[in-house]
Scaffold this active site. Sequence first.
Site, PDB file in Angstrom:
ATOM      1  N   THR A  87       0.871  -1.177   0.000  1.00 36.40           N
ATOM      2  CA  THR A  87       0.000   0.000   0.000  1.00 36.40           C
ATOM      3  C   THR A  87       0.905   1.223   0.000  1.00 36.40           C
ATOM      4  OG1 THR A  87      -1.636  -1.183   1.320  1.00 36.40           O
ATOM      5  CG2 THR A  87      -1.854   1.207   1.213  1.00 36.40           C
ATOM      6  N   LYS A 162      -7.861   1.437  -3.109  1.00 40.32           N
ATOM      7  CA  LYS A 162      -7.501   1.019  -1.745  1.00 40.32           C
ATOM      8  C   LYS A 162      -7.664   2.173  -0.748  1.00 40.32           C
ATOM      9  CE  LYS A 162      -5.180  -1.165   1.599  1.00 40.32           C
ATOM     10  NZ  LYS A 162      -5.565  -2.377   2.257  1.00 40.32           N
ATOM     11  N   LYS A 237      -1.763   5.039   8.645  1.00 44.41           N
ATOM     12  CA  LYS A 237      -0.949   5.081   7.417  1.00 44.41           C
ATOM     13  C   LYS A 237      -1.866   5.307   6.195  1.00 44.41           C
ATOM     14  CE  LYS A 237       1.587   2.252   4.155  1.00 44.41           C
ATOM     15  NZ  LYS A 237       2.106   0.970   3.702  1.00 44.41           N
TER      16      LYS A 237
HETATM   17  P1  NAD Z   1       6.213  -5.883   7.169  1.00 38.47           P
HETATM   18  O1  NAD Z   1       6.922  -4.743   7.807  1.00 38.47           O
HETATM   19  O2  NAD Z   1       5.903  -7.095   7.985  1.00 38.47           O
HETATM   20  O3  NAD Z   1       7.020  -6.379   5.867  1.00 38.47           O
HETATM   21  C1  NAD Z   1       7.759  -5.536   5.024  1.00 38.47           C
HETATM   22  C2  NAD Z   1       9.062  -6.262   4.689  1.00 38.47           C
HETATM   23  O4  NAD Z   1       9.803  -5.474   3.765  1.00 38.47           O
HETATM   24  C3  NAD Z   1       9.957  -6.487   5.908  1.00 38.47           C
HETATM   25  O5  NAD Z   1      10.249  -7.871   6.035  1.00 38.47           O
HETATM   26  C4  NAD Z   1      11.207  -5.662   5.592  1.00 38.47           C
HETATM   27  O6  NAD Z   1      12.419  -6.247   6.067  1.00 38.47           O
HETATM   28  C5  NAD Z   1      11.174  -5.650   4.072  1.00 38.47           C
HETATM   29  N1  NAD Z   1      11.944  -4.551   3.490  1.00 38.47           N
HETATM   30  C6  NAD Z   1      11.970  -3.242   3.866  1.00 38.47           C
HETATM   31  N2  NAD Z   1      12.783  -2.536   3.047  1.00 38.47           N
HETATM   32  C7  NAD Z   1      13.281  -3.420   2.141  1.00 38.47           C
HETATM   33  C8  NAD Z   1      14.170  -3.299   1.046  1.00 38.47           C
HETATM   34  N3  NAD Z   1      14.706  -2.132   0.708  1.00 38.47           N
HETATM   35  N4  NAD Z   1      14.459  -4.411   0.345  1.00 38.47           N
HETATM   36  C9  NAD Z   1      13.891  -5.608   0.670  1.00 38.47           C
HETATM   37  N5  NAD Z   1      13.048  -5.789   1.696  1.00 38.47           N
HETATM   38  C10 NAD Z   1      12.743  -4.699   2.423  1.00 38.47           C
HETATM   39  O7  NAD Z   1       4.867  -5.272   6.563  1.00 38.47           O
HETATM   40  P2  NAD Z   1       3.562  -6.060   6.076  1.00 38.47           P
HETATM   41  O8  NAD Z   1       2.563  -6.101   7.181  1.00 38.47           O
HETATM   42  O9  NAD Z   1       3.985  -7.311   5.396  1.00 38.47           O
HETATM   43  O10 NAD Z   1       2.976  -5.015   5.009  1.00 38.47           O
HETATM   44  C11 NAD Z   1       3.525  -4.877   3.720  1.00 38.47           C
HETATM   45  C12 NAD Z   1       2.650  -3.942   2.901  1.00 38.47           C
HETATM   46  O11 NAD Z   1       1.314  -4.465   2.843  1.00 38.47           O
HETATM   47  C13 NAD Z   1       2.516  -2.539   3.485  1.00 38.47           C
HETATM   48  O12 NAD Z   1       2.554  -1.611   2.429  1.00 38.47           O
HETATM   49  C14 NAD Z   1       1.169  -2.555   4.190  1.00 38.47           C
HETATM   50  O13 NAD Z   1       0.564  -1.267   4.268  1.00 38.47           O
HETATM   51  C15 NAD Z   1       0.376  -3.484   3.278  1.00 38.47           C
HETATM   52  N6  NAD Z   1      -0.757  -4.153   3.929  1.00 38.47           N
HETATM   53  C16 NAD Z   1      -0.593  -4.746   5.143  1.00 38.47           C
HETATM   54  C17 NAD Z   1      -1.667  -5.368   5.746  1.00 38.47           C
HETATM   55  C18 NAD Z   1      -1.518  -6.032   7.105  1.00 38.47           C
HETATM   56  O14 NAD Z   1      -2.549  -6.380   7.699  1.00 38.47           O
HETATM   57  N7  NAD Z   1      -0.296  -6.239   7.613  1.00 38.47           N
HETATM   58  C19 NAD Z   1      -2.908  -5.407   5.099  1.00 38.47           C
HETATM   59  C20 NAD Z   1      -3.034  -4.826   3.835  1.00 38.47           C
HETATM   60  C21 NAD Z   1      -1.935  -4.195   3.262  1.00 38.47           C
END
Ligand code: NAD
Length: 290
Positions: A87, A162, A237
């Site tokens: 997102t 979204k 966010k």
């Molecule tokens: P998270 O923080 O668990 O995962 C993000 C991952 O990205 C981490 O493992 C981090 O180490 C990795 N990362 C960061 N910078 C990086 C880079 N430069 N290169 C490679 N890896 C890198 O977050 P999440 O909960 O998995 O969410 C991910 C996305 O999905 C977000 O944009 C969030 O808004 C969206 N989202 C999350 C949810 C939820 O319920 N968690 C629901 C819908 C959408």
Amino acid sequence: MKIGFIGLGNMGAPMAANLVKEGHEVTGFDLAAPMPEGVSKADTAAAAAAGQDVVITMLPNGAILRAVADEVIPAMKPGAVLCDCSTVDVDSARAVADQAAAAGLGALDAPVSGGVGGATAGTLTFMVGGSADAFNTVKPLFDIMGQKAVHCGASGAGQAAKICNNMILGVTMIATCEAFALADKLGLDRQKMFDVVSTSSGYSWTMNAYCPAPGVGPQSPADNDYKPGFASELMLKDLRLSQQAAESADADTPMGQLAKALYEQFVENEGGKGMDFSAMLPRFEKRGHN
Ligand code: NAD
């Protein structure tokens, strides 16, 4: 299909695991998270992207997406598709899509709804912006990771859908919580309030499916001490993204702006961080008219 997967956190790891289970060859890269079983680990984002048919990213925000795109786009093979499921702000989604197109690649913004539960069960909903060709290439993967993929339009349309959806969600949750707090003060029983509103014109998903009052309506995070669910800081966010988009598109969204301010206050000053976004109800309960 040969797939590169960058960002294997709470959402990315179970999504990648589901692709592996269906026989796809997945190479992953994450700065910190371990690889799920069956995903081969690459040493850099570029190495994870090289030679793949589709590269999926699932990253925290637009700035990180732009940095990762700078690295992976030159490494991808011509005709491959870069599919971002994070997102992020609409402007970043469009900028990355333009950069991919200029390099002869397909590009999709495909944010999801459904949370970690949906990612694990393979029941996410994908809202997708980009060309029909790119959508059709990635559709079989959406069908594995999710239950529904809606092609919303050109690049940025997925992120637009979204953040508009989540702006409605944030505003509606606040309205539902403040109405419960008012009903309390008027001496109205919460169950009676639910029975009436859930079948009247004030009904909504937040009242009917995710009721913020414990012990009322179907099981929800309110019945589990407001453990997320959908954490307040993630709602914040998304509300910030919708306000950023409103500013950039010159749209008047006063309710979205107020919802953002209230979640900001809740998360930053009132202990709301780490609590479900429906914990706005106990917040309102404690307050008076002023
Ligand atoms: P998270 O923080 O668990 O995962 C993000 C991952 O990205 C981490 O493992 C981090 O180490 C990795 N990362 C960061 N910078 C990086 C880079 N430069 N290169 C490679 N890896 C890198 O977050 P999440 O909960 O998995 O969410 C991910 C996305 O999905 C977000 O944009 C969030 O808004 C969206 N989202 C999350 C949810 C939820 O319920 N968690 C629901 C819908 C959408």
